[in-house]
Design an enzyme around this catalytic site. Structure first.
Site, mmCIF file in Angstrom:
data_model
loop_
_atom_site.group_PDB
_atom_site.id
_atom_site.type_symbol
_atom_site.label_atom_id
_atom_site.label_comp_id
_atom_site.label_asym_id
_atom_site.label_seq_id
_atom_site.Cartn_x
_atom_site.Cartn_y
_atom_site.Cartn_z
ATOM 1 N N ASP A 79 2.567 -7.081 2.558
ATOM 2 C CA ASP A 79 2.676 -6.178 1.332
ATOM 3 C C ASP A 79 1.757 -5.270 1.159
ATOM 4 O O ASP A 79 1.890 -3.962 1.120
ATOM 5 C CB ASP A 79 2.941 -7.004 0.198
ATOM 6 N N LYS A 123 1.248 -0.863 1.504
ATOM 7 C CA LYS A 123 0.916 0.053 0.527
ATOM 8 C C LYS A 123 -0.100 0.957 1.326
ATOM 9 O O LYS A 123 -0.159 2.035 0.874
ATOM 10 C CB LYS A 123 0.510 -0.775 -0.545
#
Ligand SMILES: NC(=O)c1ccc[n+]([C@@H]2O[C@H](COP(=O)([O-])OP(=O)(O)OC[C@H]3O[C@@H](n4cnc5c(N)ncnc54)[C@H](O)[C@@H]3O)[C@@H](O)[C@H]2O)c1
Ligand SMILES: N[C@@H](CCO)C(=O)O
Ligand code: NA
Length: 815
Positions: free
Chosen positions: A679, A683
C-alpha cells in the site's frame, strides 16, 4: 380594462370553474370589469371533432352527444342555484339538439365540409361560455354572453379564417359601449364570415380572440389563464430544474415557443404585440403565482439567456457539391421550392465556402423534400454539380434564447463548453444575426442530457447536479453514503450542489434510480430491489442513461473496475477513486487515464490515493503547476503502520495491535497489503509520478519490516497466525528502539528520482518522532520550499476521513 382568457383545462371541471369565478370576483372588486374569453370545456373540441368524423363515416355518434351533455349538465347541477337551472338546461338542450341535427345531416351526406366542421366545433365554446356566464351572474352582477360570431368578422378560409381587422374592431367597440357596466363573456376561437357562417381561427384560436379584443379595446393587459405557472426556462418534462420565467419580451416569447414551450402560440398574439399590450401567463390552479409577463421590451435580467427551447425530432438534409459555389439563386430556388410545397424549414446553415447547405425539417417532410430536390435539380445531379441529398434522422434541436445575449460575450462559449464537456456532439449550428437565438443540432439521444447540462451552465444560481454512480459499499462506500445523506440539504442550500447517487453496486448486487436513490435506506433498496451485480451491465447502464455531469466513483479495492476507466472517460464521465490500484500499475496506464480525462474534458480525482482525505495530491499538483520542482519527499504514508508503532507499547502484542488497526478501518481489506508495504509502495509511486517521474512499481525499493514466514502467509488467517508466532521478533524491535530512546518509523523517500521505503528508528530530534493515531506526515522539499519543507500532517486512514476526501473530490467535479 383587462382581458382574461381561460383555456380548456381552466374550464375543465366543476372545481376549476369555481376557481374561475373566484378569480373574476377578485378582479372585478379591484376595479373595472374584465372582458372574459373562454375556450370549450377541456377535451370537448376533440369530442366534437370525433363526432363529426363518426357522422361522416356513417357511424353511431349518439354516445358522444350523451357524454357532451353530461359534462355540461354536471356543471349546471353543481354550480347553479336550483331555480336558475331550468332555463340554462333548456338553452343548452336546444344547442345540443341543433348539433344532433347537423350531425344527422353529415351522416346522411356521408361528407363533412370545412364549413360544417367549423360549425360543429363552435358548439364547444358556445356551450361553455354561456354556461359560465350564467354561473358568474349569480355572484358577479350583470353579465352578457357574447357569441364572437357577432363581432369577429373573417374571410371564408374555414379552419383558419383571416380576420377583417377594421370591421371587427368597430363591432367590438360598439358592442362594448352598448354593454357598459356588464361583464362580457366571449366565446374564444370562433368568428363568422360575411354571410354570417361560423368560421374558426385556427391553432391557438382563443388566445387570438383575447388578443383581438385586447387590441380593439386598448386593454391594459391580457391575462392568459392556463394550467402552468408561466413560460418555463426549458421543457419541464426533461429538465427537472426548469422554472417559470418572470418576464420575457415578445421576441423572446416568439423564439421560445417556436420550438417547444407551447404555453401560448405567439403568432396569435400579434394584435396585442402591435398595440404593446402586455400579456401575462397565469395559472388557474395556483392563482397566487404571479406568472410570466410578456411585454414589449426585454428588461435587463440576471440571465442573459432567458430560456432553452428544443424540438425533439427533426431530420436534416445535406446538400453538397461544387455546383453551388458562387451560384446566385441556388438557395433561392431550393427554398422557394420547399415553400411552394409547404415544407416548413426549421433551421438553415451554410458554410462560407458555399460548398454545402444543411437544413432541418420535420421528419415527416424529409423524404418528400429529398424527392422534390431531386426533381428540381435533376440536371445538376446528372452533371454531378451536386450530390444526391442526404437525409439524417434521429436528431434534435436545442436553442438558447434571449434578447440580451447580443450584449453579452461568452454566451456561445458557455453553451459549447457545457455540450463539449458532456460529450454532446454538435452536428450543425445556427445563429441569427439578431443574436436572439443560438440553435444547435444534436443527436436525439443526447437531448435530455444536453438540456440539463446547458440549463445548469446558464442558471448558475441553481448550480449543478452531479449524477453519481458508485462502486463499492464497504467501509468507505457506506461512510460516503452516510456523509452525502447528512450534508445533502446543507450542500444544496449553501453551495447549490445536488449530489444524486443514481447507481450503486457491490460484488453481489446493483441498483439504479434515475431520479437519485434515497440514501437513508440504500442498503434495504439494494437488498430488496437490486439485481445481480454485473459490472459490464453497470457501466452500460451508466452510459445509456447519458446524464449530464456524470461521475463514476470507485470505492473498491479491486483490480476489476480499473479495466473500465478508459471506457468511462471516453463516455465523457468523470472518475473519482480511492482505489489506488489504477494509478499504481504500469506508468503507461497512469498516463493514459490523465490523458483521456483531459482529452474528453472530464475530471479524474484521486486525492484519497495518498493520505486519505489529507490534501497531499492537490498540494503536489499545485506546486508542480505553479512551476515548482520537487527535490525531496519524505513521508509516512501508511496509516496502519503508523498506528501500529504509535500504539505498540506496554503489554499489547504486535498481533493485537494489527487486529485493532483492522477493526478501526485503517487497513486495506487485506491487511497484508499494508504490512508488506504494498500500500505504501503504491502511494510513493503515485506521488513520484505526479512529481514528474516515469517510474514502474518494481523501481520502488522496499525494505521489509516482516519476517519471511509472515510474508509467505497464503491467507489472512495464516498471516495473523504468523504474527503471533513471530511475537518475539516484534518485541525485540520494540525493545531495541526503546532502549535507544527512539521510536520505530516506516519511512518513504523520493530523491533524485529514486524511491525507497525502509524501517527506521528515529529519536526526538527527528520531525517524524511525534506522531499519534493513524497519522500520516509528508514533507516536501522543493525549489521554493528549500530552507524549511512544506509539511502536511494528520490522520491518514480511516473511513470518515477517506470518505470525506472522496466527497470533496466528487463536489469538485466540474468546478
Ligand atoms: N480505509 C482507509 O482508510 C482508506 C483510505 C484511502 C483509500 N482507501 C481505499 O478505499 C477502498 C475501499 O476500501 P474499503 O475498506 O471500503 O473496502 P471494503 O472491502 O470494505 O469494500 C469494498 C467494496 O467494494 C466492492 N467491490 C469489490 N469489487 C467490486 C467489483 N468488481 N464491482 C463492484 N463492487 C466491488 C465490495 O463488494 C465492497 O462493497 C480501497 O481501494 C482502499 O485502498 C481506504
Ligand atoms: N490502508 C491504508 C488506508 C489509507 O490509504 C493505510 O493504512 O494507510
Ligand atoms: Na489525500
Amino acid at each position: 380594462m383587462k382581458i382574461l382568457k381561460f383555456g380548456g383545462t381552466s374550464v375543465g371541471s366543476v372545481k376549476s370553474i369555481s376557481t374561475i369565478i373566484e378569480i373574476l370576483k377578485n378582479e372585478s372588486s379591484s376595479g373595472e370589469n374584465p372582458v372574459v374569453v373562454l375556450s370549450a370545456m377541456g377535451g370537448v373540441t376533440n369530442l366534437l371533432s370525433t363526432m363529426a368524423n363518426k357522422a361522416a363515416a356513417g357511424e353511431d355518434f349518439s354516445a358522444y352527444v350523451t357524454e357532451l351533455e353530461s359534462r355540461h349538465f354536471e356543471v349546471i347541477k353543481a354550480l347553479l342555484d336550483v331555480h336558475q337551472q331550468n332555463p340554462v338546461f333548456t338553452r343548452l338542450k336546444i344547442l345540443f339538439n341543433q348539433l344532433e341535427d347537423i350531425l344527422q345531416g353529415i351522416s346522411s351526406l356521408r361528407e363533412i365540409t370545412p364549413k360544417t366542421y367549423d360549425l360543429v366545433l363552435s358548439f364547444g365554446e358556445r356551450c361553455s361560455t354561456f354556461l359560465v356566464s350564467k354561473i358568474a351572474e349569480q355572484s358577479l352582477g350583470p353579465v352578457e354572453y357574447v357569441n364572437a360570431c357577432d363581432v369577429i368578422k373573417t374571410d371564408s378560409s374555414f379552419g383558419q379564417a383571416k380576420v377583417q381587422t377594421e370591421l371587427t374592431d368597430m363591432l367590438i367597440r360598439d358592442f362594448y359601449e352598448a354593454n357598459k357596466g356588464k361583464m362580457l363573456f366571449v366565446t374564444g376561437f370562433i368568428a363568422s364570415n360575411e354571410e354570417g357562417r361560423v368560421t374558426t381561427l385556427g391553432r391557438g384560436g382563443s388566445d387570438y380572440t383575447a388578443a383581438i379584443f385586447g387590441s380593439a379595446l386598448n386593454a391594459e393587459e391580457i391575462e392568459i389563464w392556463t394550467d402552468v405557472n408561466g413560460m418555463m426556462t426549458a421543457d419541464p418534462r426533461m429538465v427537472k430544474k426548469a422554472f417559470p420565467l418572470k418576464e420575457l419580451s415578445y421576441i423572446e416569447a416568439m423564439e421560445l415557443s417556436y420550438f417547444g414551450a407551447k404555453v401560448i402560440y405567439p403568432p396569435t398574439m400579434i394584435p396585442a404585440f402591435m398595440k404593446r399590450i402586455p400579456i401575462v401567463i397565469r395559472n388557474t390552479f395556483e392563482p397566487s403565482f404571479p406568472g410570466t409577463v410578456i411585454s414589449h421590451e426585454s428588461r435587463p435580467s440576471e440571465h442573459s439567456v432567458k430560456g432553452i427551447s428544443s424540438i425533439n425530432e427533426i431530420s436534416i438534409i445535406n446538400l453538397e457539391g461544387s455546383g453551388m459555389v458562387g451560384k446566385a439563386g441556388f438557395s433561392g430556388r431550393l427554398f422557394s421550392l420547399l415553400a411552394r410545397e409547404q415544407i416548413n424549414v426549421i433551421l438553415i446553415t451554410q458554410s462560407s465556402s458555399e460548398h454545402s447547405i444543411t437544413f432541418a425539417v420535420n421528419p415527416l417532410d424529409a423524404v418528400k423534400a429529398k424527392l422534390l430536390i431531386e426533381q428540381e435539380f435533376e440536371l445538376e445531379l446528372e452533371a454531378k454539380k451536386i450530390e444526391v441529398p442526404e437525409i439524417e434522422e434521429g436528431l434534435s434541436i436545442l436553442a438558447i434564447v434571449g434578447e440580451n445575449m447580443k450584449k453579452t460575450s461568452g454566451v456561445s462559449g458557455t453553451l459549447f463548453h457545457a455540450l463539449g464537456r458532456n460529450g454532446v456532439n454538435v452536428r450543425a449550428i445556427a445563429q441569427g444575426s439578431s443574436e436572439y437565438n443560438i440553435s444547435v443540432i444534436i443527436s436525439r439521444v443526447d437531448l435530455a442530457k444536453a438540456l440539463n447540462a446547458v440549463h445548469d451552465a446558464f442558471y448558475t444560481d441553481l448550480k449543478k447536479t452531479l449524477n453519481v454512480f458508485c462502486l463499492g459499499t464497504g467501509n468507505i462506500g457506506k461512510t460516503l453514503f452516510k456523509q452525502l445523506e447528512q450534508h445533502r440539504d446543507f450542500l444544496q442550500r449553501q453551495n447549490g450542489i445536488l449530489v444524486n447517487v443514481i447507481g450503486i453496486s457491490n460484488t453481489r448486487k446493483m441498483v439504479f434510480e434515475e431520479g437519485g436513490l434515497a440514501l437513508q435506506n440504500w442498503q434495504e433498496t439494494l437488498d430488496s430491489s437490486g439485481e445481480p451485480a454485473d459490472l459490464d451491465a453497470f457501466i452500460a447502464r451508466m452510459r445509456e442513461m447519458n446524464l449530464p455531469n456524470a461521475v463514476f466513483v470507485d470505492n473498491t479495492a479491486s483490480q476489476v473496475p480499473i479495466a473500465y476507466y478508459e471506457e468511462v472517460f471516453r463516455s465523457n464521465i468523470s472518475v473519482v477513486t480511492c482505489n489506488k490500484i489504477g494509478n499504481s500499475a504500469s506508468y503507461q496506464q497512469y498516463r493514459k487515464f490523465s490523458d483521456l480525462a483531459r482529452k474528453h474534458g472530464v475530471d479524474f480525482y484521486y486525492e484519497t490515493n495518498v493520505g486519505a482525505g489529507l490534501p497531499i495530491i492537490r498540494t503536489l499538483k499545485d506546486l508542480m503547476m505553479s512551476g515548482d520542482r520537487v527535490i525531496r519527499i519524505e513521508a509516512i504514508l501508511s496509516g496502519t503502520i503508523s498506528f501500529i508503532f504509535n500504539n505498540f507499547k506496554g503489554d499489547t502484542s504486535f498481533y493485537d495491535i494489527v487486529k485493532q488497526a483492522q477493526e478501526k478501518g485503517f487497513t486495506e481489506p487485506d491487511p497484508r497489503d499494508d504490512l508488506r508495504g504494498t500500500d505504501f509502495m503504491r502511494k510513493m509511486l503515485i506521488l513520484a509520478r505526479d512529481a514528474g517521474y516515469t517510474l514502474e512499481p518494481e523501481d520502488v525499493k522496499i525494505e521489509n519490516m516482516l519476517p519471511q514466514s509472515c510474508l509467505d502467509a497464503g491467507s489472512v488467517e495464516e498471516f495473523y497466525e504468523q504474527l503471533k508466532v513471530n511475537n518475539d521478533y516484534f518485541e525485540g524491535l520494540k525493545t531495541e528502539a526503546e532502549s535507544a530512546g527512539k521510536v520505530l518509523r516506516y519511512i518513504g523517500k523520493l530523491e533524485n528520482g529514486d524511491v525507497s521505503i525502509a524501517l527506521e528508528m528515529v529519536d526526538d530530534a527527528h520531525p517524524f518522532y511525534m506522531l499519534s493515531g493513524s497519522d500520516n506526515i509528508i514533507s516536501f522539499t522543493t525549489e521554493r520550499y528549500k530552507e524549511r519543507p512544506l509539511v502536511v500532517k494528520g490522520p491518514g486512514a480511516g473511513a470518515e476521513v477517506t470518505a470525506a476526501g472522496v466527497f470533496a473530490d466528487i463536489v469538485n467535479v466540474g468546478a
